[in-house]
Design an enzyme around this catalytic site. Structure first.
Site, PDB file in Angstrom:
ATOM      1  N   TYR A 123       1.035 -13.400  27.249  1.00  0.00           N
ATOM      2  CA  TYR A 123       2.086 -13.388  26.218  1.00  0.00           C
ATOM      3  C   TYR A 123       2.409 -11.923  25.937  1.00  0.00           C
ATOM      4  O   TYR A 123       1.530 -11.160  25.484  1.00  0.00           O
ATOM      5  CB  TYR A 123       1.512 -14.071  24.992  1.00  0.00           C
ATOM      6  CG  TYR A 123       2.420 -14.265  23.803  1.00  0.00           C
ATOM      7  CD1 TYR A 123       3.219 -15.398  23.686  1.00  0.00           C
ATOM      8  CD2 TYR A 123       2.423 -13.356  22.752  1.00  0.00           C
ATOM      9  CE1 TYR A 123       4.002 -15.618  22.563  1.00  0.00           C
ATOM     10  CE2 TYR A 123       3.206 -13.570  21.629  1.00  0.00           C
ATOM     11  CZ  TYR A 123       3.989 -14.701  21.541  1.00  0.00           C
ATOM     12  OH  TYR A 123       4.751 -14.929  20.423  1.00  0.00           O
ATOM     13  N   THR A 158      -3.331  -9.271  26.911  1.00  0.00           N
ATOM     14  CA  THR A 158      -4.566  -9.961  27.301  1.00  0.00           C
ATOM     15  C   THR A 158      -4.314 -10.711  28.611  1.00  0.00           C
ATOM     16  O   THR A 158      -3.308 -11.412  28.734  1.00  0.00           O
ATOM     17  CB  THR A 158      -5.008 -10.931  26.181  1.00  0.00           C
ATOM     18  OG1 THR A 158      -5.127 -10.179  24.973  1.00  0.00           O
ATOM     19  CG2 THR A 158      -6.338 -11.594  26.509  1.00  0.00           C
ATOM     20  N   HIS A 278     -37.086 -13.696   0.578  1.00  0.00           N
ATOM     21  CA  HIS A 278     -36.515 -12.788  -0.423  1.00  0.00           C
ATOM     22  C   HIS A 278     -35.129 -13.288  -0.824  1.00  0.00           C
ATOM     23  O   HIS A 278     -34.290 -13.588   0.024  1.00  0.00           O
ATOM     24  CB  HIS A 278     -36.413 -11.353   0.133  1.00  0.00           C
ATOM     25  CG  HIS A 278     -37.744 -10.786   0.525  1.00  0.00           C
ATOM     26  ND1 HIS A 278     -38.811 -10.702  -0.351  1.00  0.00           N
ATOM     27  CD2 HIS A 278     -38.194 -10.283   1.711  1.00  0.00           C
ATOM     28  CE1 HIS A 278     -39.853 -10.170   0.285  1.00  0.00           C
ATOM     29  NE2 HIS A 278     -39.503  -9.917   1.531  1.00  0.00           N
ATOM     30  N   GLN A 279     -34.909 -13.358  -2.124  1.00  0.00           N
ATOM     31  CA  GLN A 279     -33.671 -13.974  -2.600  1.00  0.00           C
ATOM     32  C   GLN A 279     -32.419 -13.217  -2.126  1.00  0.00           C
ATOM     33  O   GLN A 279     -31.372 -13.832  -1.868  1.00  0.00           O
ATOM     34  CB  GLN A 279     -33.698 -14.066  -4.124  1.00  0.00           C
ATOM     35  CG  GLN A 279     -32.803 -15.158  -4.633  1.00  0.00           C
ATOM     36  CD  GLN A 279     -32.901 -15.324  -6.139  1.00  0.00           C
ATOM     37  OE1 GLN A 279     -32.859 -14.347  -6.883  1.00  0.00           O
ATOM     38  NE2 GLN A 279     -33.038 -16.554  -6.584  1.00  0.00           N
ATOM     39  N   GLY A 339     -31.853  -5.564  10.103  1.00  0.00           N
ATOM     40  CA  GLY A 339     -32.333  -4.204   9.831  1.00  0.00           C
ATOM     41  C   GLY A 339     -32.053  -3.289  11.017  1.00  0.00           C
ATOM     42  O   GLY A 339     -31.023  -3.414  11.683  1.00  0.00           O
ATOM     43  N   GLY A 340     -33.013  -2.382  11.299  1.00  0.00           N
ATOM     44  CA  GLY A 340     -32.836  -1.418  12.401  1.00  0.00           C
ATOM     45  C   GLY A 340     -32.598  -2.110  13.726  1.00  0.00           C
ATOM     46  O   GLY A 340     -31.814  -1.643  14.561  1.00  0.00           O
ATOM     47  N   GLU A 363      -2.897 -10.919  17.013  1.00  0.00           N
ATOM     48  CA  GLU A 363      -2.164 -12.119  16.524  1.00  0.00           C
ATOM     49  C   GLU A 363      -1.692 -11.932  15.081  1.00  0.00           C
ATOM     50  O   GLU A 363      -1.607 -12.905  14.326  1.00  0.00           O
ATOM     51  CB  GLU A 363      -3.057 -13.363  16.621  1.00  0.00           C
ATOM     52  CG  GLU A 363      -3.217 -13.872  18.015  1.00  0.00           C
ATOM     53  CD  GLU A 363      -2.432 -15.150  18.292  1.00  0.00           C
ATOM     54  OE1 GLU A 363      -2.009 -15.307  19.436  1.00  0.00           O
ATOM     55  OE2 GLU A 363      -2.236 -15.968  17.389  1.00  0.00           O
ATOM     56  N   GLN A 367      -3.221  -7.413   7.209  1.00  0.00           N
ATOM     57  CA  GLN A 367      -2.179  -7.068   6.230  1.00  0.00           C
ATOM     58  C   GLN A 367      -0.920  -7.908   6.483  1.00  0.00           C
ATOM     59  O   GLN A 367      -0.305  -8.417   5.540  1.00  0.00           O
ATOM     60  CB  GLN A 367      -1.831  -5.567   6.319  1.00  0.00           C
ATOM     61  CG  GLN A 367      -2.940  -4.629   5.836  1.00  0.00           C
ATOM     62  CD  GLN A 367      -4.161  -4.598   6.748  1.00  0.00           C
ATOM     63  OE1 GLN A 367      -4.047  -4.658   7.964  1.00  0.00           O
ATOM     64  NE2 GLN A 367      -5.352  -4.526   6.163  1.00  0.00           N
TER      65      GLN A 367
HETATM   66  C1  LIG Z   1      -7.715  -6.496  22.245  1.00  0.00           C
HETATM   67  C2  LIG Z   1      -6.273  -6.739  21.921  1.00  0.00           C
HETATM   68  C3  LIG Z   1      -5.586  -7.762  22.561  1.00  0.00           C
HETATM   69  C4  LIG Z   1      -4.232  -7.978  22.300  1.00  0.00           C
HETATM   70  N1  LIG Z   1      -3.542  -8.944  23.006  1.00  0.00           N
HETATM   71  C5  LIG Z   1      -2.195  -9.013  22.891  1.00  0.00           C
HETATM   72  C6  LIG Z   1      -1.425  -9.871  23.751  1.00  0.00           C
HETATM   73  O1  LIG Z   1      -1.960 -10.603  24.596  1.00  0.00           O
HETATM   74  N2  LIG Z   1      -0.070  -9.870  23.625  1.00  0.00           N
HETATM   75  C7  LIG Z   1       0.575  -9.083  22.714  1.00  0.00           C
HETATM   76  O2  LIG Z   1       1.797  -9.137  22.663  1.00  0.00           O
HETATM   77  N3  LIG Z   1      -0.124  -8.257  21.892  1.00  0.00           N
HETATM   78  C8  LIG Z   1      -1.482  -8.198  21.958  1.00  0.00           C
HETATM   79  N4  LIG Z   1      -2.203  -7.343  21.143  1.00  0.00           N
HETATM   80  C9  LIG Z   1      -1.479  -6.501  20.195  1.00  0.00           C
HETATM   81  C10 LIG Z   1      -1.733  -6.875  18.749  1.00  0.00           C
HETATM   82  O3  LIG Z   1      -1.073  -8.063  18.432  1.00  0.00           O
HETATM   83  C11 LIG Z   1      -1.306  -5.670  17.892  1.00  0.00           C
HETATM   84  O4  LIG Z   1      -2.280  -4.664  18.096  1.00  0.00           O
HETATM   85  C12 LIG Z   1      -1.181  -6.023  16.434  1.00  0.00           C
HETATM   86  O5  LIG Z   1      -0.084  -6.863  16.201  1.00  0.00           O
HETATM   87  C13 LIG Z   1      -1.046  -4.771  15.559  1.00  0.00           C
HETATM   88  O6  LIG Z   1      -0.071  -3.913  16.067  1.00  0.00           O
HETATM   89  P1  LIG Z   1      -0.402  -2.349  16.273  1.00  0.00           P
HETATM   90  O7  LIG Z   1      -1.679  -2.248  17.009  1.00  0.00           O
HETATM   91  O8  LIG Z   1       0.788  -1.725  16.876  1.00  0.00           O
HETATM   92  O9  LIG Z   1      -0.652  -1.813  14.823  1.00  0.00           O
HETATM   93  P2  LIG Z   1       0.481  -1.323  13.797  1.00  0.00           P
HETATM   94  O10 LIG Z   1       1.547  -2.343  13.699  1.00  0.00           O
HETATM   95  O11 LIG Z   1       0.871   0.063  14.148  1.00  0.00           O
HETATM   96  O12 LIG Z   1      -0.328  -1.330  12.433  1.00  0.00           O
HETATM   97  C14 LIG Z   1      -1.227  -0.280  12.081  1.00  0.00           C
HETATM   98  C15 LIG Z   1      -1.770  -0.593  10.688  1.00  0.00           C
HETATM   99  O13 LIG Z   1      -0.677  -0.612   9.737  1.00  0.00           O
HETATM  100  C16 LIG Z   1      -0.671  -1.857   9.063  1.00  0.00           C
HETATM  101  N5  LIG Z   1       0.724  -2.241   8.756  1.00  0.00           N
HETATM  102  C17 LIG Z   1       1.775  -2.258   9.612  1.00  0.00           C
HETATM  103  N6  LIG Z   1       2.889  -2.684   8.967  1.00  0.00           N
HETATM  104  C18 LIG Z   1       2.523  -2.950   7.693  1.00  0.00           C
HETATM  105  C19 LIG Z   1       3.199  -3.435   6.525  1.00  0.00           C
HETATM  106  N7  LIG Z   1       4.492  -3.771   6.562  1.00  0.00           N
HETATM  107  N8  LIG Z   1       2.485  -3.573   5.380  1.00  0.00           N
HETATM  108  C20 LIG Z   1       1.171  -3.267   5.324  1.00  0.00           C
HETATM  109  N9  LIG Z   1       0.463  -2.815   6.391  1.00  0.00           N
HETATM  110  C21 LIG Z   1       1.129  -2.662   7.556  1.00  0.00           C
HETATM  111  C22 LIG Z   1      -1.345  -2.843   9.994  1.00  0.00           C
HETATM  112  O14 LIG Z   1      -1.841  -3.963   9.288  1.00  0.00           O
HETATM  113  C23 LIG Z   1      -2.427  -1.963  10.590  1.00  0.00           C
HETATM  114  O15 LIG Z   1      -3.516  -1.915   9.712  1.00  0.00           O
HETATM  115  C24 LIG Z   1      -3.564  -7.165  21.353  1.00  0.00           C
HETATM  116  C25 LIG Z   1      -4.266  -6.136  20.695  1.00  0.00           C
HETATM  117  C26 LIG Z   1      -5.595  -5.912  20.975  1.00  0.00           C
HETATM  118  C27 LIG Z   1      -6.301  -4.777  20.282  1.00  0.00           C
END
Ligand SMILES: Cc1cc2nc3c(=O)[nH]c(=O)nc-3n(C[C@H](O)[C@H](O)[C@H](O)COP(=O)(O)OP(=O)(O)OC[C@H]3O[C@@H](n4cnc5c(N)ncnc54)[C@H](O)[C@@H]3O)c2cc1C
Length: 385
Positions: A123, A158, A278-279, A339-340, A363, A367
């Protein structure tokens, strides 16, 4: 009437997936995590067991299951290894839009062969500069006679290095934002399609993540899945269906961390008693159990709504946000209980903690999930949205 009892068929699916997880995934999970190589042998067996094709209707050779059925399977697979599970899951993310929106011809050409022989799909939504805001994507698909000319690079894909075809989102005009986005089914053998090297990651290292580049790729018009004004909407609808499947993966990761923490707490002795006496440790374990249960129930509800054909954007986002936060908290506490020892590579809890982190990112980030929930809430009560 509300019932929480699984049907005999669902129990059988759960048992089949649990056995696969314990016999095929778990024995190799640590090795693939260490090497960062791709478990192709596991993928082939998972495809043979029907785990790649759960939502594809039986008439095309799939399992014909519902979203909730698949969530029951997914928890078991992810309990073995989230990186391996997500490699299995991502084909469903790419296939679901074809199942839901594809033409009969597209279903015949893409779903049937996918079921009949080992295949993988990816995707492609994210880009280097565009993650949370996919409406600003740069990849272009320009109509060219009876084809589309596709150009651009998709990031973080992915299974990018192994897919037989990609579901690609691109824009006919970046100025049109979400209104210009279309989606195309792009076979990986087309001229101009290439992928980068596997990205070295903190966790979920058994999954293959690459950039995928499309350079002057001529995509036949009959591979258009969603046209202008529809592509973005349909991408979001697909995510509503698949987010519960990621949320329940988080439940699987958290469950394994809790089970390991219980075992360790019962055997590790400090101050003359097992630390489970331990609780403070008991409270951590109790919080794990209640949060995992709540995450599972929220996820099942989001999945059940999807199966009813009901609007589930808010519940799917709630499940994804809650369950991924639970997985992060539970795996972190599992390391604490060890722990460690938990901080070494000698025990699997550190892997679970690394695997959990990215569930809060992909996905839709933690946020963005909260934005989806808030928008829906404000929309439901009317007013500013
Ligand atoms: C291991 C892995 C597999 C993945 N697989 C796929 C895949 O198969 N296909 C695909 O299309 N994508 C894939 N992704 C991409 C993934 O969906 C994105 O990394 C994700 O949507 C976040 O986008 P970004 O990394 O560009 O972060 P950014 O969008 O740059 O965000 C950076 C930070 O800013 C925050 N932020 C951004 N906008 C706002 C807002 N309006 N309000 C508050 N906070 C905000 C975010 O929450 C985050 O904390 C994958 C990512 C990883 C790491």
């Amino acid at each position: 009437m509300i019932g929480f009892e699984l049907t005999p068929e669902q129990k059988a699916l759960q048992e089949k997936a649990r056995r696969f997880s314990q016999e095929v995934i778990l024995p190799v999970a640590a090795r693939y995590d260490r090497d960062g190589t791709f478990p192709l042998e596991v993928m082939e067996k998972a495809h043979g067991s029907g785990f790649f094709t759960p939502l594809i209707p039986k008439e095309y050779g799939g399992e014909g299951l519902g979203v909730l059925d698949n969530c029951i399977i997914a928890e078991e697979l992810a309990a073995g290894c989230m990186g391996i599970y997500v490699s299995i899951f991502v084909s469903t993310l790419a296939l679901y839009p074809i199942i839901k929106f594809g033409t009969e011809d597209q279903k015949e050409r893409f779903l049937k062969p996918f079921c009949s022989k080992f295949s993988m799909a990816s995707y492609c939504l994210s880009e280097f500069t565009v993650g949370s805001d996919p409406a600003s994507m740069k990849a272009t698909a320009i109509p060219d006679g009876d084809h589309y000319l596709l150009n651009g690079t998709k990031m973080w894909i992915t299974n990018g290095g192994y897919a037989d075809f990609y579901l690609v989102f691109a824009t006919t005009d970046p100025g049109k934002k979400d209104k210009g986005i279309i989606s195309l089914i792009v076979p990986s053998h087309l001229a101009g399609v290439s992928h980068g090297a596997p990205i070295d990651k903190m966790g979920q290292r058994a999954s293959n993540t690459t950039a995928v580049t499309f350079k002057d790729v001529r995509v036949p018009g009959e591979n258009l899945l969603a046209g202008e004004g529809e592509g973005f909407k349909k991408a979001m609808i697909a995510l509503d269906i698949t987010r519960p499947m990621i949320a329940v993966g988080a439940v699987g990761v958290a469950r394994t961390a809790m089970e390991l923490a219980i075992q360790y707490a019962k055997t590790r002795v400090q101050f003359g008693v097992p630390i489970a006496r331990h609780q403070a440790i008991q409270f951590m374990l109790a919080d794990m159990a209640k949060d995992i249960e709540a995450a599972r129930l929220l996820t099942w509800k989001a999945a059940w709504l999807a199966d009813q054909g009901a609007q589930n954007s808010k519940e799917a986002a709630m499940a994804k946000a809650f369950a991924s936060d639970v997985a992060m908290r539970v795996t972190t506490d599992a390391v604490q209980i060890y722990g460690g020892m938990g901080y070494t590579l000698w025990h699997p809890v550190e892997k679970l903690m690394r695997d959990a982190k990215v569930i809060q990112i992909y996905e839709g980030t933690a946020q963005i999930m909260r934005l989806v929930i808030a928008r829906q809430m404000l929309h439901e009560v009317g007013g500013i949205f």
